[in-house]
Enzyme design. Structure first.
Site, PDB file in Angstrom:
ATOM      1  N   LYS A 186     132.792 105.358  68.433  1.00  0.00           N
ATOM      2  CA  LYS A 186     132.873 104.304  69.437  1.00  0.00           C
ATOM      3  C   LYS A 186     133.327 104.860  70.801  1.00  0.00           C
ATOM      4  O   LYS A 186     133.747 106.012  70.905  1.00  0.00           O
ATOM      5  CB  LYS A 186     133.815 103.197  68.949  1.00  0.00           C
ATOM      6  CG  LYS A 186     133.315 102.487  67.678  1.00  0.00           C
ATOM      7  CD  LYS A 186     131.912 101.908  67.831  1.00  0.00           C
ATOM      8  CE  LYS A 186     131.606 100.771  66.884  1.00  0.00           C
ATOM      9  NZ  LYS A 186     131.172 101.193  65.538  1.00  0.00           N
TER      10      LYS A 186
HETATM   11  C1  LIG Z   1     131.441  99.912  64.379  1.00  0.00           C
HETATM   12  C2  LIG Z   1     131.210  98.457  64.286  1.00  0.00           C
HETATM   13  C3  LIG Z   1     132.006  97.621  63.487  1.00  0.00           C
HETATM   14  C4  LIG Z   1     133.006  98.097  62.494  1.00  0.00           C
HETATM   15  O1  LIG Z   1     133.869  99.039  62.870  1.00  0.00           O
HETATM   16  P1  LIG Z   1     134.526 100.091  61.855  1.00  0.00           P
HETATM   17  O2  LIG Z   1     135.723 100.512  62.640  1.00  0.00           O
HETATM   18  O3  LIG Z   1     133.563 101.200  61.640  1.00  0.00           O
HETATM   19  O4  LIG Z   1     134.906  99.368  60.621  1.00  0.00           O
HETATM   20  C5  LIG Z   1     131.775  96.258  63.529  1.00  0.00           C
HETATM   21  N1  LIG Z   1     130.787  95.739  64.281  1.00  0.00           N
HETATM   22  C6  LIG Z   1     130.002  96.510  65.035  1.00  0.00           C
HETATM   23  C7  LIG Z   1     128.931  95.862  65.863  1.00  0.00           C
HETATM   24  C8  LIG Z   1     130.157  97.890  65.042  1.00  0.00           C
HETATM   25  O5  LIG Z   1     129.332  98.652  65.753  1.00  0.00           O
END
Ligand SMILES: *Cc1c(COP(=O)(O)O)cnc(C)c1O
Length: 406
Positions: A186
């Site tokens: 992210k």
């Molecule tokens: C990455 C992501 C999540 C979940 O995040 P994690 O930290 O990997 O559990 C939820 N929604 C979206 C749209 C994402 O891209």
């Protein structure tokens, strides 16, 4: 897009602070931690950076969504409207609280189509959950209006759009609650982590308790003296992970500046091809620019371009979501068949299967023609130009071939 590209001395310093005391847990141990509270520091930085009243750091973005849904009182018998284009975590969280994910079509914003949302509302609808995909954002004015009209909860999954805004407001802080993921890919990362943001004290207190076994955190120095007014779970983040986030959030403005300029350069090159159009962004100025998403005229041309990019070895970093295992309804067979490891209530199972097998041809018409290019923070200007020209050559080659065949 990813903060891991800028991992360095700052992150190591913050982690080392924690390693010096050895207090890896975020709660308790007030004496031995010698004033080091990385989770609290990160939560304060989230409130300051994104302008929300409360932030609760947890172990992942999925945990943040799950805790937020619990805190918002979403559960058995409730329907939550989610887009057919998202990451699987969005519906995983809905299922984890025993609610029904009502998948609806996306439009050329790559997010919820407000008209499709309207059509999906039933007496059981409790919440609308827009997912601000690929750095951009949903049409929030339209969705806020629908929520007001029907008295629904608005929960923003802003996991992919950290730092984006809509009409001056930070994404994730517009609804009753919003979430970010700080997983490894992210915009900023904790390694693993996530956060619930809200301006509602009740939602914050419930998120705080839910993510730590129901602890009310009122027992003072003795954690064992905390009471548990409701049943919770363990979605705690560790101090080691929070420490990484403390360093990363300080770099967010830099990341966004680089993302925006790299995105613009690449876009200028692709924009010289008249057949290409770009994703509609409800507030262009608020795009976090972690991806550049673009459309070709037809699904057949898009498939041919993807195939040719693969042959030429330039597909990496370009996402054709239409056939992606993790992000679009076409490949979610586990959801379409409600494949779970345990028994779920037959009514829930039937509802899940029903909603995952509806007609999504309106979304197909968008996603079948869409390619998203992930924007790297490390690209040089020359690399962007070279990349753009290579992509352009492939696209023009396919367009020419298609004309010949037509
Ligand atoms: C990455 C992501 C999540 C979940 O995040 P994690 O930290 O990997 O559990 C939820 N929604 C979206 C749209 C994402 O891209």
């Amino acid at each position: 897009m990813p903060g891991f590209e800028f991992f360095g001395a700052e992150e190591r310093k913050e982690v080392n602070d924690v390693l010096e005391t050895g207090i890896l847990m975020r709660y308790g141990f007030d004496g031995p931690r010698k004033g080091i509270w990385k989770s609290k520091e990160m939560e304060a930085a989230v409130c300051e950076t994104f302008g929300c009243r409360y932030a609760q750091l947890v172990s992942s973005g999925t945990a943040a969504l799950t805790a937020a849904m619990n805190a918002l009182g979403i559960g058995y018998g409730d329907e939550i409207i989610v887009p057919a284009f998202t990451f699987v975590a969005s519906f995983e969280a809905v299922l984890s609280v025993g609610a029904v994910p009502v998948l609806v079509d996306v439009d050329d914003t790559l997010t919820l189509n407000p008209e499709a949302v309207r059509n999906a509302i039933t007496p059981k609808t409790k919440c609308i959950m827009p997912v601000h995909m690929c750095g951009g954002m949903a049409d929030m004015d339209a969705l806020v209006a629908i929520c007001k009209e029907h008295n629904l909860i608005l929960l923003e999954d802003a996991c992919q759009s950290i730092g984006g805004t809509y009409k001056g407001k930070k994404l994730g802080t517009i609804g009753d609650a919003g979430t970010f993921s700080f997983d490894f890919v992210k915009t900023i990362t904790c390694g693993e982590g996530g956060v619930i943001m809200t301006n509602r004290e009740d939602v914050y207190i419930a998120s705080d308790g839910y993510s730590d076994h129901g602890h009310d955190h009122k027992g003072g120095l003795d954690r064992g003296a905390d009471l548990h007014p409701f049943i919770g779970y363990n979605f705690r983040i560790s101090e080691l992970h929070a420490a990484v986030g403390v360093a990363q959030i300080k770099k967010l403005d830099t990341f966004l500046r680089i993302q925006r300029s790299n995105n613009k350069l690449l876009r200028e090159i692709l924009a010289t091809i008249p057949e290409i159009s770009f994703r509609r962004i409800p507030d262009e100025a608020g795009d976090s620019c972690s991806f550049l998403s673009w459309f070709l005229p037809t699904e057949a041309i898009t498939k041919a371009v993807v195939a040719e990019m693969k042959i030429q070895g330039i597909l990496a970093g370009n996402f054709y979501w239409f056939v992606n295992n993790w992000h679009y309804i076409t490949k979610w067979d586990h959801l379409k068949n409600a494949v779970t490891l345990n028994h779920v209530h037959p009514d829930l199972k039937a509802a899940v299967i029903h909603h995952a097998n509806k007609d999504f041809s309106a979304s197909d018409a968008v996603m079948g023609r869409c390619i998203s290019t992930a924007i790297s923070l490390l690209w040089t200007e020359e690399q962007i130009k070279a990349k753009g020209e290579q992509m352009k050559a492939v696209i023009n080659k396919i367009l020419k071939e298609q004309q010949v065949h037509a």
